[in-house]
Design a protein around this motif. Structure first.
Motif, PDB file in Angstrom:
ATOM      1  N   THR A  85      15.056  -2.455   2.806  1.00 43.43           N
ATOM      2  CA  THR A  85      13.593  -2.562   2.923  1.00 43.43           C
ATOM      3  C   THR A  85      12.936  -2.315   1.571  1.00 43.43           C
ATOM      4  N   VAL A  86      12.032  -3.215   1.178  1.00 42.02           N
ATOM      5  CA  VAL A  86      11.274  -3.026  -0.061  1.00 42.02           C
ATOM      6  C   VAL A  86       9.803  -3.002   0.294  1.00 42.02           C
ATOM      7  N   PHE A  87       9.108  -1.933  -0.088  1.00 41.22           N
ATOM      8  CA  PHE A  87       7.666  -1.933   0.157  1.00 41.22           C
ATOM      9  C   PHE A  87       6.902  -1.626  -1.125  1.00 41.22           C
ATOM     10  N   VAL A  88       5.726  -2.238  -1.211  1.00 43.74           N
ATOM     11  CA  VAL A  88       4.877  -2.100  -2.385  1.00 43.74           C
ATOM     12  C   VAL A  88       3.823  -1.047  -2.107  1.00 43.74           C
ATOM     13  N   THR A  89       3.549  -0.212  -3.100  1.00 42.85           N
ATOM     14  CA  THR A  89       2.463   0.758  -2.937  1.00 42.85           C
ATOM     15  C   THR A  89       1.932   1.174  -4.305  1.00 42.85           C
ATOM     16  N   HIS A  90       0.670   1.607  -4.340  1.00 41.87           N
ATOM     17  CA  HIS A  90       0.234   2.240  -5.575  1.00 41.87           C
ATOM     18  C   HIS A  90      -0.062   3.723  -5.333  1.00 41.87           C
ATOM     19  N   ASP A  91       0.387   4.191  -4.156  1.00 39.07           N
ATOM     20  CA  ASP A  91       0.189   5.589  -3.785  1.00 39.07           C
ATOM     21  C   ASP A  91       1.499   6.326  -4.009  1.00 39.07           C
ATOM     22  N   GLN A  92       1.528   7.207  -5.029  1.00 39.75           N
ATOM     23  CA  GLN A  92       2.808   7.823  -5.385  1.00 39.75           C
ATOM     24  C   GLN A  92       3.323   8.775  -4.310  1.00 39.75           C
ATOM     25  N   ASP A  93       2.418   9.439  -3.567  1.00 38.18           N
ATOM     26  CA  ASP A  93       2.882  10.307  -2.486  1.00 38.18           C
ATOM     27  C   ASP A  93       3.667   9.518  -1.460  1.00 38.18           C
ATOM     28  N   GLU A  94       3.100   8.364  -1.126  1.00 39.38           N
ATOM     29  CA  GLU A  94       3.737   7.501  -0.148  1.00 39.38           C
ATOM     30  C   GLU A  94       5.138   7.113  -0.616  1.00 39.38           C
ATOM     31  N   ALA A  95       5.226   6.706  -1.890  1.00 42.49           N
ATOM     32  CA  ALA A  95       6.511   6.285  -2.443  1.00 42.49           C
ATOM     33  C   ALA A  95       7.499   7.456  -2.422  1.00 42.49           C
ATOM     34  N   MET A  96       7.051   8.602  -2.887  1.00 44.73           N
ATOM     35  CA  MET A  96       7.945   9.754  -3.014  1.00 44.73           C
ATOM     36  C   MET A  96       8.423  10.247  -1.657  1.00 44.73           C
ATOM     37  N   GLU A  97       7.510  10.235  -0.678  1.00 43.67           N
ATOM     38  CA  GLU A  97       7.836  10.800   0.615  1.00 43.67           C
ATOM     39  C   GLU A  97       8.760   9.897   1.429  1.00 43.67           C
ATOM     40  N   LEU A  98       8.548   8.597   1.254  1.00 41.72           N
ATOM     41  CA  LEU A  98       9.181   7.646   2.166  1.00 41.72           C
ATOM     42  C   LEU A  98      10.476   7.045   1.623  1.00 41.72           C
ATOM     43  N   ALA A  99      10.518   6.794   0.309  1.00 40.64           N
ATOM     44  CA  ALA A  99      11.574   5.936  -0.227  1.00 40.64           C
ATOM     45  C   ALA A  99      12.842   6.690  -0.583  1.00 40.64           C
TER      46      ALA A  99
END
Ligand SMILES: Nc1ncnc2c1ncn2[C@@H]1O[C@H](COP(=O)(O)OP(=O)(O)OP(=O)(O)O)[C@@H](O)[C@H]1O
Ligand SMILES: [Mg+2]
Lengths: 298, 239
Positions: B190-204
């Motif tokens: 799964t690849v998802f795009v975000t500009h929210d670093q919390d989202e990236a850090m928490e999820l990926a």
């Protein structure tokens, strides 16, 4: 307080307090003036001619009017106009969809030029358009000579009339579709592609349903206009009675021959056809108000 | 399925959206493409999905060259930023679209399609909305329907462009967990795009930090936070 009531203190006293009025609402005086202007404009420009057409047609009674529409030339004109419309309408629906699709779903150079080209029939006089067709396809031209030699005449024949009508009514469908398709963007089509749909499937399951209302409007407008086209058809048709004379052409010829009842009867029938298209459009609008709203929201 | 991006670049006319970038994604990983606006995240995602073609470079799926595969052949479940649900179809028909579009030989029959759609509606925890139209859904519900529609085609990978971008903070948090759960359940890369670093850090599992068409750093969330590779990453992560 709006300007109008400041200038006329008397009106301000009798009117409701300004705070009770919506900001976008006019003063009663202004509203009455606007209504009067609109109604009188409509009366002079639309209703009066309509009434004249029908009273002139029925000047010698119903029987005379109906009889004048029954003769061979009149029948031929009616059939011709309906045939031409039936050919021009689907052609322009297809051309319109293709042009709108090209302009809204692809990026390419010369797009602005293409949009101008689509609008051209609106700005060029129909008579000029007709002359161009005669010059291009007439018996004296290279193409025309070959076509006549092979027994495929275009000018002074039905293909020429179709060509002229298609040209004049070309922008209607495209003009209706372009704003709708621009607003909707490409995302739904792209989504369908990622789900494995072929280009054709995307077109008829996603694109077409999303533009069906605009397409219908454009086509109905195109139809009404196609039936009434005079200028371009007058030039290319040669006005051969019983063969290439459409309803508008016949009306003009009858009128010039002082056959007032016959001319206005045919005019009334043509007006009736146009009103029928408008009626159809309104009925569809009423019946599918929900679907229309759903299409515009989102 | 593992994905290898090999020296991919993309030019739009004279402007460069992607300088040659290289990235390896092991099978089953949940990857975040993180970066500021205009850094090329969407462009890279669309190249993976076959909606855009690279100016140069190759894409490999399971070691096989996939650069020339059409968007249909990629079989990527794509969730668009604005969801792009079919507005004239019910939720049920939206989700069924990909199955109904299959060639006859591999198309499930009607009852089978209905069974799968029902199962997907259960998966996104919205069992009762099959008969509604997209305009009758909240933003969060639309997002989940878009996810179910993408999953229906039994995709080889899942690509999501700012899947939570248009939602309020509370719904975002819920759906984040929902995506994590679905990822773990399906095991899809799964690849998802975000500009929210919390989202990236928490999820990926793996975060790819991008800036101006370049990849600045690839690493686990912890690595990115504790050992930023460039000044840009340090600034972006501490912001
Ligand atoms: N179709 C296009 N035509 C021309 N330029 C484009 C096109 N698509 C993207 N670009 C350009 O490519 C660059 C990268 O765009 P991209 O959409 O990939 O950024 P992004 O990281 O997704 O940004 P955002 O967070 O704002 O969505 C931008 O400078 C953008 O202007
Ligand atoms: Mg983007």
């Amino acid at each position: 307080m709006s300007d109008a009531s400041l200038h006329r203190p008397g009106a301000a006293r009798s009117a409701r307090p300004a705070s009770y009025r919506k900001p976008t609402e006019e003063t009663p005086a202004a509203r009455t003036a606007l209504i009067l202007l609109t109604v009188s404009g409509l009366a002079i420009l639309v209703f009066a001619p309509l009434i004249v057409v029908f009273t002139e047609a029925l000047a010698d009674g119903w029987a005379a009017a109906i009889e004048s529409l029954g003769n061979r030339d009149a029948q031929s004109a009616i059939r011709l106009t309906l045939t031409i419309t039936a050919i021009a309408m689907p052609l322009n629906a297809v051309f319109g969809i293709a042009a709108a699709w090209l302009i809204t779903k692809f990026d390419f150079r010369g797009k602005a030029f293409l949009i101008t080209l689509i609008d051209l029939p609106f700005s060029v006089s129909p008579v000029v358009a007709g002359l161009c067709i005669v010059l291009l396809f007439g018996a004296n031209s290279l193409i025309g000579g070959w076509l006549v030699a092979h027994d495929l005449p275009i000018v002074f024949a039905i293909p020429g009339i179709v060509l002229a009508t298609v040209f004049v009514t070309f922008p209607f469908v495209a003009r209706e579709l372009i704003p709708v398709m621009t607003e909707q963007g490409r995302a739904e089509e792209e989504a369908a592609l990622t789900l494995g749909a072929s280009g054709w499937r995307v077109f008829h399951t996603v694109t077409l349903p999303n533009i069906r209302w605009a397409l219908l409007y454009g086509t109905l407008l195109c139809t009404a206009r196609a039936m009434g086209e005079f200028g371009a058809v007058a030039v290319v048709s040669g006005k051969i009675r019983g063969q290439t004379a459409t309803m508008p052409i016949t009306i003009e010829m009858l009128y010039n021959e002082y056959l007032s009842v016959a001319a206005f009867s045919m005019a009334a029938l043509l007006t009736g056809f146009a009103l029928l298209t408008l009626l159809l459009k309104t009925a569809l609008e009423l019946r599918h108000a929900d679907a229309l709203a759903a299409n515009h929201r989102h | 399925m593992d994905i290898h991006i090999d020296e991919i670049s993309k030019e739009f006319g004279v402007s460069r959206a992607l300088h040659p970038v290289t990235l390896s994604i092991p099978s089953g990983t949940l990857v975040a493409l993180l970066g500021p606006s205009g850094s090329g995240k969407t462009t890279l995602l669309r190249i993976l999905g076959g909606l855009e073609f690279p100016t140069s470079g190759r894409v490999l799926f399971d070691g096989r060259d996939a650069t020339g595969l059409s968007v249909q052949e990629r079989r990527a479940g794509f969730v668009f930023q604005s969801y792009a649900l079919f507005r004239h179809m019910t939720v049920f028909d939206n989700i069924a679209y990909g199955l109904a579009a299959r060639p006859r030989a591999i198309r499930p029959n009607r009852t089978e399609i209905a069974r799968r759609v029902t199962k997907l509606l259960d998966l996104i925890q919205l069992p009762d909305i099959g008969g509604r139209y997209p305009t009758q859904l909240s933003g969060g519900q639309r997002q989940r329907v878009a996810l179910a529609r993408a999953l229906a085609i039994e995709p080889r990978m899942l690509l999501l462009d700012e899947p939570f971008g248009a939602l309020d903070a509370k719904v975002r948090k819920e759906l984040r967990q929902g995506l994590r759960d679905i990822h773990d359940e399906t095991g899809l890369t799964t690849v998802f795009v975000t500009h929210d670093q919390d989202e990236a850090m928490e999820l990926a599992d793996l975060v790819v930090v991008m800036s101006m068409g370049r990849i600045e750093q690839i690493g686990r969330p912890l690595d990115i936070r504790e050992r930023p590779a460039t000044a840009f990453v340090r600034n972006f992560v501490s912001a």
